[in-house]
Design an enzyme around this catalytic site. Structure first.
Site, PDB file in Angstrom:
ATOM      1  N   GLU A   1      32.221  63.671  37.169  1.00  0.00           N
ATOM      2  CA  GLU A   1      32.546  65.694  36.037  1.00  0.00           C
ATOM      3  C   GLU A   1      31.494  66.496  36.131  1.00  0.00           C
ATOM      4  OE1 GLU A   1      35.060  65.424  34.019  1.00  0.00           O
ATOM      5  OE2 GLU A   1      35.811  63.633  34.428  1.00  0.00           O
TER       6      GLU A   1
ATOM      7  N   SER B   1      59.859  25.331  -0.997  1.00  0.00           N
ATOM      8  CA  SER B   1      58.419  24.131  -1.867  1.00  0.00           C
ATOM      9  C   SER B   1      57.861  24.707  -1.661  1.00  0.00           C
ATOM     10  CB  SER B   1      59.376  23.068  -1.161  1.00  0.00           C
ATOM     11  OG  SER B   1      60.423  22.415  -1.216  1.00  0.00           O
TER      12      SER B   1
END
Length: 617
Positions: free
Chosen positions: A77, A339
């Site tokens: 960069e 159940s």
């Protein structure tokens, strides 16, 4: 190209501006750097599972990073970052020449400091005025902060795609590790993203990202950051990149605890760390189990909750993909339990003096013009109460609830942790009340801890970034709500579900486990809820539109999900055999504790349900 020409024009027209040693008074004062406080959530081991609050993290502490990490970004960069004083005239000149030759801007000219100035203070407007202000701010940043501070600020704010702002977030998102542990290749891959988070995304554009990483490695060699041998060694590696965020499933849990966190800390003015009850590795196992379970039929969603005996939520998966469907089905979706509800019926009977060995009759029955049917056609005739649970006989559960009192069953469910409204119509015994997976897990955790009340929670401690504790959860108080012999008998019956009943696929080799399958009559919901000593969990499958799933039952995919979840849990958390609970009180004390009627064989008065004897249903 515009930025290059603008920079060149500014430098040519303003030599005074470019002079590096101007008195402070000749430049405008920097605006304040604004940043909202963040809350970092960590799991029970200290692993980061998420960050909420402001977008940007605190400045990266450069001193804590390996040299190759920062070198990767500087080399690609702004390779003269450590030498220039805010902008790089040589870099701008070189980029302009290359652009003129190629006819396009192939090299950037902005320094890291300029990029930081733009991120901190400015918009992305492509104007000469904005570029001029950027240069001014860059010079001022260099005069105000050290190079390490500038680089730390920069690395905390750049965007890496997938919602990851800052180096630390990117390291966690793509490699599931802190930035301090990034390898050379991983550092190069992340540095390569900055040119274009879309075009060089480590997951979606893996080949392009790797090619860009090669350029970063070459730049690192050119700047002397690494040797050619290190470059070759790094290039030969293929780091694991997480296709989805490794803490993605934990976001359901964070959504759940966030409300509690805000009650504790309000709107924080400083960064905070919240230590949670979650186990990140266990959570990922639960997420995998949920996705596999949901893959068994189209358009399925899944939920998983796992909780220890003290109420600490160790895993919470509210769906198959938080990014696409953030609705938390684990904590918020109210569905019929089927159940899986029956233990409340049988526990009520056990507390009234029934025994697992009591004979009952599985046969046709009608209660208030309602005739329940078993999942398997036909009836078993006379069986034991334990066998009725293991085989999930609907007729027996319905008649038993009618006999012991459906209001009493509702009270039992409430006592064990169900907070949602409970209906008391004849079908309530088969789980027609709407409850969340979190509520059901809370109730089953009572069995897992030996019969004490459970209050689910997810936050253990809150501290500042500096370590000052501002909240500590009070120690757990063990309050018994289920006693023996009912508790031990309930455990015995629910063990049978797994050893010889509808839940055999939930068996965990070498572990003492118990549980119950749950399937609604229209196949809209399928559950498995169960426990071992110190850990309870519930798994659920269903569709968000509440449409039938096909013949998916609790003993199928949910049981397999539960087995997978618990197999992972027993390796991660301290578990034991299912505890026996408190010693049995005398009969009178037991009846007083439960607030329910005595065993029907000893009941002095009252209507006996039609077709029932004192010891048969």
């Amino acid at each position: 190209m515009f930025a290059l020409l603008a920079s060149a024009s500014i430098l040519a027209a303003g030599p005074t501006l470019a002079a590096p040693k101007l008195p402070m008074g000749e430049l405008p004062q920097l605006p304040p750097i604004r940043r909202e406080a963040q809350i970092t959530y960590v799991d029970r081991t200290g692993q980061v599972i998420g960050v909420r609050g402001g977008r940007f993290a605190p400045p990266v502490d450069i001193a804590r990073l390996p040299a190759h990490v920062t070198a990767a970004f500087v080399s690609i960069e702004d390779r003269r970052f450590w030498e220039h004083e805010g902008f790089d005239p040589r870099g701008i000149a070189r980029a302009v020449v290359v652009a003129a030759t190629d006819g396009r801007a192939s090299q950037g000219a902005s320094t890291i400091t300029q990029q930081l100035a733009r991120n901190l203070y400015l918009s992305q407007d492509r104007t000469i005025e904005r570029k001029a202000t950027e240069l001014v701010y860059a010079i001022q940043l260099e005069r105000t902060y050290s190079k390490k501070q500038i680089l730390g600020l920069y690395l905390s704010r750049v965007y890496f795609g997938s919602g990851a702002y800052g180096l630390e977030a990117a390291a966690q998102r793509y490699f599931n590790k802190p930035a301090a542990k990034l390898t050379i290749m991983e550092s190069a891959m992340l540095a390569g993203v900055l040119k274009s988070p879309v075009n060089y995304h480590p997951v979606e554009e893996a080949d392009a990202n790797r090619a860009r990483a090669r350029l970063v490695l070459d730049a690192m060699v050119d700047t002397g950051a690494i040797t050619p041998a290190q470059r070759a060694q790094a290039w030969a590696t293929t780091p694991k990149v997480w296709k989805t965020a490794p803490n993605g499933a934990a976001q359901y849990f964070l959504d759940w605890v966030d409300a509690d966190a805000r009650k504790i800390v309000g709107n924080p003015k400083q960064d905070l760390v919240i230590e949670t009850t979650l186990d990140a590795a266990f959570e990922r196992s639960a997420e995998t189990a949920a996705r596999r379970g949901a893959a068994t039929a189209p358009q399925l969603q899944a939920a998983v909750v796992a909780m220890d005996g003290a109420g600490r939520v160790r895993a919470m998966v509210g769906g198959t993909d938080h990014a696409k469907a953030p609705y938390n089905r684990a904590a918020s979706a109210k569905r019929q339990a089927g159940s899986a509800w029956k233990p409340f019926v049988y526990l009520t009977a056990l507390e009234q003096g029934w025994s697992p060995d009591n004979p009952v009759v599985d046969e046709a029955v009608t209660i208030a013009n309602w005739s329940p049917q078993n999942y398997d056609e036909g009836f078993q005739g006379q069986i034991s109460l334990e066998r009725a649970v293991a085989s999930s006989a609907n007729t027996v559960a319905a008649r038993l609830a009618d006999m012991v009192g459906r209001q009493n069953v509702a009270m039992t469910a409430r006592r064990l942790g169900v907070q949602s409204a409970v209906n008391t119509d004849p079908a309530m015994a088969l789980g027609t009340s709407l409850v969340t997976p979190l509520e059901m897990t809370t109730a089953y955790a009572v069995f897992a801890n030996g019969g004490s009340k459970v209050q689910p929670y997810g936050i253990e401690r809150v501290r500042t970034a500096g370590g000052k504790v501002i909240y500590q959860r009070a120690p757990h108080v063990w309050t018994p709500v289920v006693a023996n012999p009912a508790l031990s008998n309930m455990n015995r019956m629910l063990r049978s579900v797994i050893t010889s009943g509808t839940g055999t696929r939930a068996a965990v080799p070498g572990q003492d486990v118990a549980g119950k399958t749950g399937t609604t009559s229209d196949y809209k919901d399928a559950w498995f809820c169960g426990y071992t000593g110190g850990l309870a969990a519930c798994t659920w499958l269903g569709r968000d539109d509440n449409a039938p799933m096909g013949r998916i039952t609790g003993g199928g995919a949910p049981a397999v999900m539960w087995q997978s979840v618990m197999s992972a849990g027993v390796k991660r958390l301290p578990v034991q055999a299912i505890p026996a609970g408190r010693p049995a009180p005398c009969a009178a004390a037991r009846r007083h504790h439960s607030g329910q009627r005595p065993h029907p064989a000893r009941r002095p008065r009252g209507r006996r349900p039609r077709g029932l004897t004192s010891l048969s249903l």
